[in-house]
Design an enzyme around this catalytic site. Sequence first.
Site, short mmCIF file in Angstrom:
data_model
loop_
_atom_site.label_atom_id
_atom_site.label_comp_id
_atom_site.label_asym_id
_atom_site.label_seq_id
_atom_site.Cartn_x
_atom_site.Cartn_y
_atom_site.Cartn_z
N GLU A 282 37.76 -12.23 0.53
CA GLU A 282 36.80 -10.68 0.42
C GLU A 282 36.07 -9.81 1.54
OE1 GLU A 282 37.33 -10.33 -3.26
OE2 GLU A 282 37.50 -12.44 -3.60
N HIS B 294 43.75 -11.05 -11.75
CA HIS B 294 44.31 -11.72 -10.69
C HIS B 294 43.95 -13.03 -9.75
CE1 HIS B 294 46.14 -7.52 -9.54
NE2 HIS B 294 45.65 -7.46 -10.15
#
Length: 175
Positions: free
Chosen positions: A66, A51
């Site tokens: 994140e 990704h």
Amino acid sequence: MIHFILGGARSGKSRFAESIVADFSQKGLDCTYIATAQALDDEMTQRINHHQTIRNKSDLNWQTIECPLRLSECLMDQMSSNTVILVDCLTLWLSNQLLNNEENWSQTKADFLDLLSQAKGELVLVSNEVGLGVVPMGEISRRFIDEAGWLHQDIAQLVERVTLVTAGLPQRLKG
């Protein structure tokens, strides 16, 4: 506006979501990618790397965050009228919550849904449709399937647009 995108594993849902973000980017919006995955094994590390590689090849200037657990707080900090946010993926976030022994999942979910009802800017939510397969035998797996299904239903009621992606083909379900 909130766009909710569902699909199975490797269905093309993330690619479709990124194309939506690209359209908003051309309108001058800043692009934020909130990733909920955790690299807890080699296979997930490979998926995350895949990704990231695709995102790095795009023309978009992504800010990547994140955020495996505190999604509502993260969204609150990032939302603005000049930003498009892509959250990939809600089922990984749910897994993180359940595996983190989140005993307060109902409150966490309620806070998230409340945040969605007040969302600013553009928001694209990606999640795995997991309710089309065999019911698993393990208790935590069954709970995950149930919670994902209920979460998806609640989100679909709140948002303006829902799309199901199958074999790379988006099918608009709402909006």
